[in-house]
Design an enzyme around this catalytic site. Sequence first.
Site, PDB file in Angstrom:
ATOM      1  N   GLU A 312      66.498 -22.296  10.305  1.00 49.54           N
ATOM      2  CA  GLU A 312      66.584 -23.524   9.513  1.00 49.54           C
ATOM      3  C   GLU A 312      67.177 -23.324   8.122  1.00 49.54           C
ATOM      4  O   GLU A 312      66.669 -23.874   7.142  1.00 49.54           O
ATOM      5  CB  GLU A 312      65.181 -24.128   9.407  1.00 49.54           C
ATOM      6  CG  GLU A 312      64.150 -23.287   8.614  1.00 49.54           C
ATOM      7  CD  GLU A 312      63.368 -22.279   9.446  1.00 49.54           C
ATOM      8  OE1 GLU A 312      63.878 -21.833  10.493  1.00 49.54           O
ATOM      9  OE2 GLU A 312      62.242 -21.928   9.033  1.00 49.54           O
ATOM     10  N   HIS A 336      64.105 -29.247  16.161  1.00 52.96           N
ATOM     11  CA  HIS A 336      63.198 -28.274  15.548  1.00 52.96           C
ATOM     12  C   HIS A 336      63.725 -27.786  14.191  1.00 52.96           C
ATOM     13  O   HIS A 336      63.032 -27.881  13.181  1.00 52.96           O
ATOM     14  CB  HIS A 336      62.997 -27.086  16.506  1.00 52.96           C
ATOM     15  CG  HIS A 336      62.099 -26.026  15.973  1.00 52.96           C
ATOM     16  ND1 HIS A 336      60.759 -25.957  16.283  1.00 52.96           N
ATOM     17  CD2 HIS A 336      62.329 -24.998  15.128  1.00 52.96           C
ATOM     18  CE1 HIS A 336      60.218 -24.935  15.663  1.00 52.96           C
ATOM     19  NE2 HIS A 336      61.147 -24.328  14.941  1.00 52.96           N
ATOM     20  N   GLU A 337      64.949 -27.300  14.188  1.00 51.79           N
ATOM     21  CA  GLU A 337      65.478 -26.745  12.929  1.00 51.79           C
ATOM     22  C   GLU A 337      65.642 -27.839  11.875  1.00 51.79           C
ATOM     23  O   GLU A 337      65.400 -27.609  10.688  1.00 51.79           O
ATOM     24  CB  GLU A 337      66.799 -26.012  13.164  1.00 51.79           C
ATOM     25  CG  GLU A 337      66.764 -24.908  14.232  1.00 51.79           C
ATOM     26  CD  GLU A 337      65.608 -23.931  14.110  1.00 51.79           C
ATOM     27  OE1 GLU A 337      65.072 -23.760  12.994  1.00 51.79           O
ATOM     28  OE2 GLU A 337      65.219 -23.336  15.137  1.00 51.79           O
ATOM     29  N   HIS A 340      62.400 -28.589  10.126  1.00 48.28           N
ATOM     30  CA  HIS A 340      62.085 -27.606   9.080  1.00 48.28           C
ATOM     31  C   HIS A 340      62.606 -28.043   7.704  1.00 48.28           C
ATOM     32  O   HIS A 340      62.166 -27.503   6.686  1.00 48.28           O
ATOM     33  CB  HIS A 340      62.700 -26.248   9.410  1.00 48.28           C
ATOM     34  CG  HIS A 340      61.856 -25.354  10.271  1.00 48.28           C
ATOM     35  ND1 HIS A 340      60.554 -25.008   9.947  1.00 48.28           N
ATOM     36  CD2 HIS A 340      62.136 -24.691  11.421  1.00 48.28           C
ATOM     37  CE1 HIS A 340      60.085 -24.169  10.875  1.00 48.28           C
ATOM     38  NE2 HIS A 340      61.016 -23.967  11.785  1.00 48.28           N
ATOM     39  N   GLU A 359      55.695 -23.469  11.252  1.00 48.70           N
ATOM     40  CA  GLU A 359      56.121 -23.644  12.647  1.00 48.70           C
ATOM     41  C   GLU A 359      55.299 -24.677  13.418  1.00 48.70           C
ATOM     42  O   GLU A 359      55.845 -25.426  14.223  1.00 48.70           O
ATOM     43  CB  GLU A 359      56.126 -22.292  13.374  1.00 48.70           C
ATOM     44  CG  GLU A 359      57.117 -21.281  12.798  1.00 48.70           C
ATOM     45  CD  GLU A 359      58.580 -21.739  12.831  1.00 48.70           C
ATOM     46  OE1 GLU A 359      58.901 -22.686  13.573  1.00 48.70           O
ATOM     47  OE2 GLU A 359      59.390 -21.141  12.083  1.00 48.70           O
ATOM     48  N   ASP A 414      56.624 -10.284  11.462  1.00 48.25           N
ATOM     49  CA  ASP A 414      57.129 -10.597  12.805  1.00 48.25           C
ATOM     50  C   ASP A 414      56.009 -10.715  13.838  1.00 48.25           C
ATOM     51  O   ASP A 414      56.143 -11.431  14.826  1.00 48.25           O
ATOM     52  CB  ASP A 414      58.044  -9.460  13.263  1.00 48.25           C
ATOM     53  CG  ASP A 414      59.495  -9.878  13.248  1.00 48.25           C
ATOM     54  OD1 ASP A 414      59.824 -10.785  12.467  1.00 48.25           O
ATOM     55  OD2 ASP A 414      60.275  -9.292  14.002  1.00 48.25           O
ATOM     56  N   TYR A 422      53.271 -21.673  16.547  1.00 51.15           N
ATOM     57  CA  TYR A 422      54.105 -22.783  17.024  1.00 51.15           C
ATOM     58  C   TYR A 422      53.278 -23.807  17.800  1.00 51.15           C
ATOM     59  O   TYR A 422      53.193 -24.977  17.431  1.00 51.15           O
ATOM     60  CB  TYR A 422      55.215 -22.253  17.941  1.00 51.15           C
ATOM     61  CG  TYR A 422      56.315 -21.516  17.225  1.00 51.15           C
ATOM     62  CD1 TYR A 422      56.149 -20.193  16.823  1.00 51.15           C
ATOM     63  CD2 TYR A 422      57.536 -22.120  16.952  1.00 51.15           C
ATOM     64  CE1 TYR A 422      57.165 -19.503  16.180  1.00 51.15           C
ATOM     65  CE2 TYR A 422      58.559 -21.435  16.309  1.00 51.15           C
ATOM     66  CZ  TYR A 422      58.366 -20.132  15.923  1.00 51.15           C
ATOM     67  OH  TYR A 422      59.371 -19.468  15.279  1.00 51.15           O
ATOM     68  N   ARG A 602      69.894 -12.902  22.020  1.00 51.00           N
ATOM     69  CA  ARG A 602      68.770 -13.703  21.529  1.00 51.00           C
ATOM     70  C   ARG A 602      67.473 -13.003  21.908  1.00 51.00           C
ATOM     71  O   ARG A 602      67.171 -12.809  23.089  1.00 51.00           O
ATOM     72  CB  ARG A 602      68.853 -15.101  22.144  1.00 51.00           C
ATOM     73  CG  ARG A 602      67.798 -16.057  21.667  1.00 51.00           C
ATOM     74  CD  ARG A 602      68.076 -17.449  22.199  1.00 51.00           C
ATOM     75  NE  ARG A 602      66.987 -18.354  21.905  1.00 51.00           N
ATOM     76  CZ  ARG A 602      66.910 -19.606  22.360  1.00 51.00           C
ATOM     77  NH1 ARG A 602      67.892 -20.076  23.128  1.00 51.00           N
ATOM     78  NH2 ARG A 602      65.892 -20.376  22.059  1.00 51.00           N
ATOM     79  N   LYS A 604      64.357 -13.761  22.040  1.00 49.27           N
ATOM     80  CA  LYS A 604      63.414 -14.442  22.920  1.00 49.27           C
ATOM     81  C   LYS A 604      63.736 -14.209  24.408  1.00 49.27           C
ATOM     82  O   LYS A 604      62.855 -14.268  25.251  1.00 49.27           O
ATOM     83  CB  LYS A 604      63.438 -15.940  22.595  1.00 49.27           C
ATOM     84  CG  LYS A 604      62.554 -16.809  23.456  1.00 49.27           C
ATOM     85  CD  LYS A 604      62.747 -18.284  23.139  1.00 49.27           C
ATOM     86  CE  LYS A 604      62.974 -19.048  24.420  1.00 49.27           C
ATOM     87  NZ  LYS A 604      63.071 -20.496  24.236  1.00 49.27           N
TER      88      LYS A 604
HETATM   89  N1  BES Z   1      62.237 -20.130  11.648  1.00 46.59           N
HETATM   90  C1  BES Z   1      62.300 -19.865  13.039  1.00 46.59           C
HETATM   91  C2  BES Z   1      62.906 -18.535  13.365  1.00 46.59           C
HETATM   92  C3  BES Z   1      62.198 -17.348  12.755  1.00 46.59           C
HETATM   93  C4  BES Z   1      60.820 -17.300  12.633  1.00 46.59           C
HETATM   94  C5  BES Z   1      62.936 -16.279  12.316  1.00 46.59           C
HETATM   95  C6  BES Z   1      60.209 -16.195  12.041  1.00 46.59           C
HETATM   96  C7  BES Z   1      62.335 -15.177  11.745  1.00 46.59           C
HETATM   97  C8  BES Z   1      60.964 -15.136  11.605  1.00 46.59           C
HETATM   98  C9  BES Z   1      63.057 -20.963  13.784  1.00 46.59           C
HETATM   99  O1  BES Z   1      62.846 -22.234  13.261  1.00 46.59           O
HETATM  100  C10 BES Z   1      62.534 -20.998  15.187  1.00 46.59           C
HETATM  101  O2  BES Z   1      61.375 -21.246  15.359  1.00 46.59           O
HETATM  102  N2  BES Z   1      63.404 -20.752  16.165  1.00 46.59           N
HETATM  103  C11 BES Z   1      63.059 -20.770  17.569  1.00 46.59           C
HETATM  104  C12 BES Z   1      63.541 -22.021  18.230  1.00 46.59           C
HETATM  105  C13 BES Z   1      62.603 -23.165  18.209  1.00 46.59           C
HETATM  106  C14 BES Z   1      63.201 -24.326  18.994  1.00 46.59           C
HETATM  107  C15 BES Z   1      61.215 -22.856  18.675  1.00 46.59           C
HETATM  108  C16 BES Z   1      63.783 -19.643  18.240  1.00 46.59           C
HETATM  109  O3  BES Z   1      64.611 -19.001  17.604  1.00 46.59           O
HETATM  110  O4  BES Z   1      63.547 -19.399  19.415  1.00 46.59           O
HETATM  111 ZN    ZN Z   2      60.847 -22.888  13.598  1.00 45.48          ZN
END
Ligand code: BES
Ligand code: ZN
Length: 650
Positions: A312, A336-337, A340, A359, A414, A422, A602, A604
């Site tokens: 974001e 989502h972003e 933020h 989050e 982290d 979330y 990515r 995730k």
């Molecule tokens: N701010 C986060 C990404 C983040 C969190 C980076 C903590 C580093 C440390 C971002 O808003 C986020 O939550 N991204 C998610 C997607 C969202 C739709 C849940 C992601 O990257 O998967």
């Molecule tokens: Zn987020």
Amino acid sequence: MIRQLGLVSALALVTALGGCAAMTTPGADMPVTPVTGTATAPVDYVRDIHSHARPEIARVTHVSLDLTADFEAQTLSGAAALDVTAEPGADQIILDVRNLDIQSVTDAAGAPLRFETGASDPILGQSLTVHVPAFAPGERRRIVVRYATRPDAAALQWLTPAQTAGGEQPYLFSQGQAILTRTWIPTQDSPGIRQTWDARIVAPSDLKPVMSAEAVGDGGELAGPGLTAWRFNEPNPVPPYLIAIGVGDVAFQAIDERTGVWTEPSMLHAAHDELVPTAEMVDVAERLYGPYRWGRYDILVLPPSFPFGGMENPRLTFATPTIIAGDRSLVSLVAHELAHSWSGNLVTNATWADFWLNEGFTVYFENRIMEAVYGRERALMLQSLGWGGLQDTLASLPPADTRLKLDLAGRDPDEGMTDIAYEKGAAFLTTIERIVGRERFDAWLKGYFERNAFRPMTTERFLEDIRTHLVTTKALEDQLMMDAWIYQPGMPSNWRPPVSDAFVPVDAAARAFFADKGPASAIPWSGWSTQERQRFLAWRPADLADGADWLTPAQLADLEAGLKLREEGNAELVHAWLQIAVQHRYQPAVPTLETFLTTMGRRKFVLPLFTSLWAEGDWGRPIATRLYAQARPGYHPVTTGSVDAVVGRP
Ligand code: BES
Ligand code: ZN
């Protein structure tokens, strides 16, 4: 109240930080006016264990960057001029740095200042203490740090042309959250310390820098042979994790007058088409919770190694290209972003232990945007998918880590990046909404963003705010169970899971295929949305033992062929399928796995797949080792840092 005092008393601190002018809130009829010159009321600094800074003694209020991007050396080098205010008598300021080459620290006139760096911690980096003559009351000073980043700066990824869509130009991008900004900017890197900033960025003339700030002027100025300088300005005070840069061969296409897309030219048409709903989302978000305070809302679609789904960064969300699915099915990431811009960027978690305030609020707000744009059914499906993920997380984490307020002592922030912040965070707000009613809840939430705009928020101050403005009776207090939600593990007894009617037939089809061994031809896949397909692929037997199979090789082959999973282009679905395949040691999916893991970074998607491969011992480990050796050079440090811990460094 001020919880952490340095050399001075709380009273002196409040006085020194000055009077609080009223925030101006633009009316709904002045949508694109950025709020500048934001007033700063006294900030209650809380101790942030992930920063060396002592803002209650001396704090950075503005960062002025003058940096040159050298793609050969893979460095950013130049100067960060920091404006500093401090308590009267303070004679040092402490910054955060990690893996930086510090060349000099001077005052505004260029006179050297004495400085030293502290012990190096692998997570926190080092303190950089700068000694200055004692501050007079109300004094503001400028110090200048001349420095260069290192090629392995954890926030930065330097891409070769081959790692981009165009294949001809290199690319650079940053990722600051949570505590990586200190690897490219020497400043006080805590989410509780807000700083305005500006930048002059010099880059090769055939590349274009973009930043999470207003672009100043229409083009760049010549800055030497083959070099162009570009300027940026962020007049709103932001926590440093939101300072971001991208440099590459990028082009822009507007969506409406305040939204648009930046990406490589070959991606621009597809990215723009996918992200058209962004414009409506901004309108909807403003109607829900008040004016968008950041001027433009653009999205930078990055090369595939971007380690997150989205980030974001103010005015310019960074996004993975894996959301460009061709059918706008993954645009909830934009919701989502965008959300933020209120929860996180306006009202910011004061420390990473309060991460759920960023989050959890954002997932709740994201769902409200999705409901407003796509309707209740889609929103309920998304909530339901979230609840599914949360149940898995609750089952796998130690109970102490399922509390909203985290204890991150001695840990990388982290580690707090789980579904608890979330999804449990959002479930908490959904529960409050259900109990007090949407109208009252929305009025409170809008007020919360207004009252706390441009300020850090702790879990405790959130409780204070909601108890002052919404939860004012004992009966309501008892019904809401707020302390249980925040300080106890698991889900409190007033939680009511979402029920999506659309998922009833999906679950029936899943049982018919997975449990009752029906044919894949009976799965009504082509009539399903991406969310229904995700639900189907997330199905697991209720009593599944660790490492047990729930499908036969014949079923896996039927599924792969019947759903055309080898040709699937939706990254969420490919990922869900590959999880099933790996957990069954299904060899025919290995080429799909190889393509997926070597063309996108990515975290995730990447980390769970490597983790599953590793869990499959003699079958999975050699595959993991081989694929990681191939893929690792293309991943961002955020992703390699996590995968190294599972697979080891090749
Ligand atoms: N701010 C986060 C990404 C983040 C969190 C980076 C903590 C580093 C440390 C971002 O808003 C986020 O939550 N991204 C998610 C997607 C969202 C739709 C849940 C992601 O990257 O998967
Ligand atoms: Zn987020």
